[in-house]
Design a protein around this motif. Structure first.
Motif, PDB file in Angstrom:
ATOM      1  N   LEU A  96       0.835  -1.208   0.000  1.00  0.00           N
ATOM      2  CA  LEU A  96       0.000   0.000   0.000  1.00  0.00           C
ATOM      3  C   LEU A  96       0.866   1.253   0.000  1.00  0.00           C
ATOM      4  N   LYS A  97       1.960   1.224   0.766  1.00  0.00           N
ATOM      5  CA  LYS A  97       2.852   2.380   0.821  1.00  0.00           C
ATOM      6  C   LYS A  97       3.442   2.672  -0.553  1.00  0.00           C
ATOM      7  N   ALA A  98       3.835   1.634  -1.241  1.00  0.00           N
ATOM      8  CA  ALA A  98       4.392   1.813  -2.587  1.00  0.00           C
ATOM      9  C   ALA A  98       3.335   2.317  -3.562  1.00  0.00           C
ATOM     10  N   GLU A  99       2.135   1.765  -3.465  1.00  0.00           N
ATOM     11  CA  GLU A  99       1.060   2.193  -4.373  1.00  0.00           C
ATOM     12  C   GLU A  99       0.703   3.666  -4.137  1.00  0.00           C
ATOM     13  N   MET A 100       0.667   4.089  -2.871  1.00  0.00           N
ATOM     14  CA  MET A 100       0.358   5.481  -2.576  1.00  0.00           C
ATOM     15  C   MET A 100       1.447   6.417  -3.089  1.00  0.00           C
ATOM     16  N   LEU A 101       2.698   6.004  -3.028  1.00  0.00           N
ATOM     17  CA  LEU A 101       3.801   6.819  -3.541  1.00  0.00           C
ATOM     18  C   LEU A 101       3.695   7.007  -5.042  1.00  0.00           C
ATOM     19  N   VAL A 102       3.416   5.909  -5.757  1.00  0.00           N
ATOM     20  CA  VAL A 102       3.270   5.992  -7.215  1.00  0.00           C
ATOM     21  C   VAL A 102       2.051   6.829  -7.593  1.00  0.00           C
ATOM     22  N   ALA A 103       0.929   6.612  -6.891  1.00  0.00           N
ATOM     23  CA  ALA A 103      -0.294   7.366  -7.204  1.00  0.00           C
ATOM     24  C   ALA A 103      -0.098   8.863  -6.966  1.00  0.00           C
ATOM     25  N   ARG A 104       0.623   9.220  -5.916  1.00  0.00           N
ATOM     26  CA  ARG A 104       0.858  10.644  -5.644  1.00  0.00           C
ATOM     27  C   ARG A 104       1.689  11.282  -6.752  1.00  0.00           C
ATOM     28  N   ASN A 105       2.695  10.569  -7.256  1.00  0.00           N
ATOM     29  CA  ASN A 105       3.506  11.103  -8.348  1.00  0.00           C
ATOM     30  C   ASN A 105       2.698  11.193  -9.642  1.00  0.00           C
ATOM     31  N   CYS A 106       1.773  10.246  -9.821  1.00  0.00           N
ATOM     32  CA  CYS A 106       0.909  10.320 -11.004  1.00  0.00           C
ATOM     33  C   CYS A 106       0.014  11.557 -10.968  1.00  0.00           C
ATOM     34  N   LEU A 107      -0.480  11.877  -9.784  1.00  0.00           N
ATOM     35  CA  LEU A 107      -1.334  13.062  -9.652  1.00  0.00           C
ATOM     36  C   LEU A 107      -0.554  14.346  -9.910  1.00  0.00           C
ATOM     37  N   LYS A 108       0.731  14.353  -9.567  1.00  0.00           N
ATOM     38  CA  LYS A 108       1.547  15.540  -9.807  1.00  0.00           C
ATOM     39  C   LYS A 108       1.797  15.757 -11.291  1.00  0.00           C
ATOM     40  N   ASN A 124      -4.466  -2.680  -3.316  1.00  0.00           N
ATOM     41  CA  ASN A 124      -4.610  -2.293  -1.910  1.00  0.00           C
ATOM     42  C   ASN A 124      -5.152  -0.866  -1.774  1.00  0.00           C
ATOM     43  N   LEU A 125      -4.609   0.034  -2.570  1.00  0.00           N
ATOM     44  CA  LEU A 125      -5.079   1.422  -2.527  1.00  0.00           C
ATOM     45  C   LEU A 125      -6.523   1.531  -2.999  1.00  0.00           C
ATOM     46  N   TYR A 126      -6.890   0.723  -3.978  1.00  0.00           N
ATOM     47  CA  TYR A 126      -8.246   0.753  -4.516  1.00  0.00           C
ATOM     48  C   TYR A 126      -9.272   0.365  -3.449  1.00  0.00           C
ATOM     49  N   LYS A 127      -8.970  -0.686  -2.664  1.00  0.00           N
ATOM     50  CA  LYS A 127      -9.905  -1.134  -1.631  1.00  0.00           C
ATOM     51  C   LYS A 127     -10.044  -0.100  -0.514  1.00  0.00           C
ATOM     52  N   LEU A 128      -8.919   0.429  -0.056  1.00  0.00           N
ATOM     53  CA  LEU A 128      -8.973   1.432   1.014  1.00  0.00           C
ATOM     54  C   LEU A 128      -9.644   2.721   0.544  1.00  0.00           C
ATOM     55  N   MET A 129      -9.473   3.054  -0.729  1.00  0.00           N
ATOM     56  CA  MET A 129     -10.138   4.255  -1.256  1.00  0.00           C
ATOM     57  C   MET A 129     -11.651   4.075  -1.254  1.00  0.00           C
ATOM     58  N   GLN A 130     -12.122   2.872  -1.541  1.00  0.00           N
ATOM     59  CA  GLN A 130     -13.556   2.615  -1.477  1.00  0.00           C
ATOM     60  C   GLN A 130     -14.081   2.802  -0.055  1.00  0.00           C
ATOM     61  N   VAL A 131     -13.296   2.325   0.930  1.00  0.00           N
ATOM     62  CA  VAL A 131     -13.706   2.494   2.319  1.00  0.00           C
ATOM     63  C   VAL A 131     -13.719   3.970   2.704  1.00  0.00           C
ATOM     64  N   ALA A 132     -12.701   4.716   2.284  1.00  0.00           N
ATOM     65  CA  ALA A 132     -12.609   6.136   2.638  1.00  0.00           C
ATOM     66  C   ALA A 132     -13.765   6.934   2.049  1.00  0.00           C
ATOM     67  N   LEU A 133     -14.186   6.562   0.831  1.00  0.00           N
ATOM     68  CA  LEU A 133     -15.269   7.292   0.180  1.00  0.00           C
ATOM     69  C   LEU A 133     -16.631   6.966   0.761  1.00  0.00           C
ATOM     70  N   THR A 134     -16.749   5.856   1.469  1.00  0.00           N
ATOM     71  CA  THR A 134     -18.044   5.478   2.035  1.00  0.00           C
ATOM     72  C   THR A 134     -18.156   5.790   3.516  1.00  0.00           C
ATOM     73  N   VAL A 135     -17.141   6.394   4.102  1.00  0.00           N
ATOM     74  CA  VAL A 135     -17.236   6.800   5.504  1.00  0.00           C
ATOM     75  C   VAL A 135     -18.272   7.912   5.617  1.00  0.00           C
ATOM     76  N   PRO A 136     -19.154   7.919   6.633  1.00  0.00           N
ATOM     77  CA  PRO A 136     -20.252   8.895   6.716  1.00  0.00           C
ATOM     78  C   PRO A 136     -19.828  10.351   6.651  1.00  0.00           C
ATOM     79  N   LYS A 192      -9.631   8.382 -12.111  1.00  0.00           N
ATOM     80  CA  LYS A 192      -9.167   7.891 -13.410  1.00  0.00           C
ATOM     81  C   LYS A 192      -7.821   7.172 -13.313  1.00  0.00           C
ATOM     82  N   ILE A 193      -7.053   7.506 -12.308  1.00  0.00           N
ATOM     83  CA  ILE A 193      -5.731   6.891 -12.167  1.00  0.00           C
ATOM     84  C   ILE A 193      -5.819   5.523 -11.511  1.00  0.00           C
ATOM     85  N   LEU A 194      -6.674   5.410 -10.494  1.00  0.00           N
ATOM     86  CA  LEU A 194      -6.761   4.149  -9.742  1.00  0.00           C
ATOM     87  C   LEU A 194      -7.357   3.043 -10.600  1.00  0.00           C
ATOM     88  N   ASN A 195      -6.719   1.896 -10.488  1.00  0.00           N
ATOM     89  CA  ASN A 195      -7.187   0.702 -11.181  1.00  0.00           C
ATOM     90  C   ASN A 195      -7.028  -0.477 -10.237  1.00  0.00           C
TER      91      ASN A 195
END
Length: 519
Positions: free
Chosen positions: A413-425, A442-454, A433-436
């Protein structure tokens, strides 16, 4: 030989004319030179103007002289009398011709007017008073006076065309004002989610101010509602009710700041942490004797104006529900059956209401805010915000809380977040659009949880809440199109606040209507 007779006849003719002229001297005794000058000079209106008479702009020419020229009539010398100016406001005098004219007949008259009053002038001062009285009573003169009055009125109010245009513009502005008020009312009710009831609050309305309505119910005593009205008035005219209303007005003013912040579409608990803590600290500052003393002055002023007693009223013979003895030494987090606290003998009215109403209200709000926005909740909210920004270090609380549930590998997850952050830059695309799922599992699953938090779903929940308020029993017959329009205005009130009623009115007026709305 016949020339003698012809000369004699010519001489007789001249003598006859001379006798005839002398006989007319009594009626029109002006000198022959004066009559000749009048005939030669005063044959047209422009010539009269050149002789010093008034025009339509300047008005009648009425010179006041020390002595007017005198003309001999028989054995007496007569002249113009300035007193005639006082009697007739339309009379004017020519110093060049030594003659009087009628201003209204000269300016506003037609060919039917006697030429002596308009072209040649009257200089027979011997019979002028009789002719003046006769002329001012004539039908033609009175008609011309009416024309002059109409002309003066048109100078003040404008021509008929301008009056029609002014009246039309006045009607249009009045209609636009009415429609503009209706548009503003509709927008306000739609933004507030209030039903269109259509009632008024005048003396004939059934929707008067609550106190007046209750008083009318009591006076009429028409049905059993009078008893209920007496009970309601007795409650709202007590100091306890007034104190609660004024206290809650100040309290809700502070709460509204936090409510507005959290209702923003981009708001999260992490971003609102500063506002939440500031609101809690504000209530802590309000919980003091000084703050209530300032509030008490407003309460006393309101009660004096509305003739409400400040005395503490206790229940009469009704059984008093007091706090159980076994709970006296405990701090309670829920309500009990206690609704009566006896006032201490030395306690003032201000201190009583401060102890029984003000402090309990403030304490309840502070406790509920701390419970709703606890440190653990705020820590989780801040971690989610950091996770959305691809900050691995500051999102540890969120990651470790859900990693076992979704079987997430923290190192991956740490590696995926590092790559995703550089992609956003390096890209203009957003995170969706970047997440697949195949590239960043790992990042995709946690992002789904973060988006569904109340804390991040307030917008859609607010929409459903708005629709429940709009579609109530007062609007049970409302059609779908109107329901949709009202929902959009109510939900998107931030955009609705930028709507200009004047533009709506112009669009409404662009269609042909019976109501005049365009100039």
């Amino acid at each position: 030989m016949f020339s003698i007779f012809s000369n004699s006849n010519k001489k007789n003719t001249i003598q006859s004319k001379s006798d005839h002229s002398d006989s007319e001297t009594i009626d029109d005794p002006g000198p022959s030179t004066s009559s000749s000058l009048c005939e030669n000079v005063c044959t047209s209106t422009p010539q009269i103007l050149n002789l010093g008479l008034g025009d339509i702009e300047s008005g009648p020419y009425r010179p006041i002289l020390a002595a007017y020229p005198k003309t001999k009539f028989g054995k007496q010398n007569r002249c113009f009398n300035k007193q005639w100016f006082v009697e007739c406001a339309w009379l004017e005098y020519s110093t060049t011709l030594d003659a009087a004219f009628c201003y209204v007949c000269r300016i506003f008259g037609t060919g039917d007017v006697e030429p002596a009053w308009t072209k040649t002038g009257l200089s027979n001062w011997q019979k002028f008073a009789d002719k003046l009285n006769k002329h001012k009573l004539s039908k033609i003169h009175l008609t011309n006076v009416s024309k002059m009055e109409a002309f003066k009125s048109s100078k003040k109010t404008g021509s008929v065309k301008s009056q029609v245009i002014s009246a039309h513009n006045e009607i249009v502005m009045k209609n636009r004002k009415y429609i503009l008020n209706i548009i503003e009312i509709v927008l306000y009710l739609a933004k507030q989610g209030v039903s269109f009831r259509g009632h008024r609050e005048d003396s004939d309305s059934c929707n008067q101010a609550i106190l007046n309505f209750l008083k009318n119910e009591i006076e009429e005593e028409a049905d059993k509602d009078a008893v209920e009205a007496i009970g309601i008035i007795s409650q709202i005219t007590k100091c306890q009710f007034v104190t609660l209303v004024i206290v809650l007005r100040d309290v809700l003013g502070v709460i509204n700041i936090l409510s507005t912040t959290l209702q923003s579409k981009t708001a999260t608990l992490g971003k609102a942490e500063v506002i939440i803590n500031s609101v809690i600290e504000s209530f802590k500052d309000m919980r003091s004797d000084t703050s209530f003393s300032k509030l008490w002055l407003k309460i006393v002023q309101f009660c004096e104006i509305n003739d409400i007693s400040l005395e503490v009223s206790h229940p009469g013979s009704k059984r008093k529900r007091i706090q159980p003895n076994n709970l006296r030494n405990f701090i309670l987090e829920t309500t009990t059956g206690n609704n009566y606290e006896e006032q201490e003998v030395s306690e003032s009215v201000e201190a009583y209401w401060r102890r029984t109403i003000y402090f309990p209200v403030i304490d309840t709000i502070i406790n509920n805010l701390k419970f709703r926005f606890s440190n653990e909740n705020l820590q989780m909210a801040k971690a989610i915000d950091s996770f959305m920004n691809m900050d691995y270090e500051n999102s540890q609380h969120f990651i470790h809380h859900y990693k076992d549930i979704i079987n997430s590998n923290t190192e991956c997850l740490k590696a995926e977040m590092l790559v995703a952050r550089n992609c956003l830059k390096n890209s203009t695309d957003d995170i969706k659009k970047i997440l697949n799922n195949d590239v960043f599992p790992n990042l995709y699953k946690l992002m789904q949880v973060a988006l569904t938090v109340p804390v991040s779903s307030a917008t859609c929940e607010r929409s459903f809440s708005s629709m429940r308020r709009l579609k109530n029993w007062l609007r049970s017959s409302m059609l779908q199109q109107r329901f949709t329009n009202l929902s959009i205005i109510n939900i998107e009130r931030d955009l609705a606040n930028d709507i200009e009623p004047e533009k709506i009115l112009n669009t409404f007026a662009s269609i042909d209507r019976k109501l005049c709305l365009t100039l």
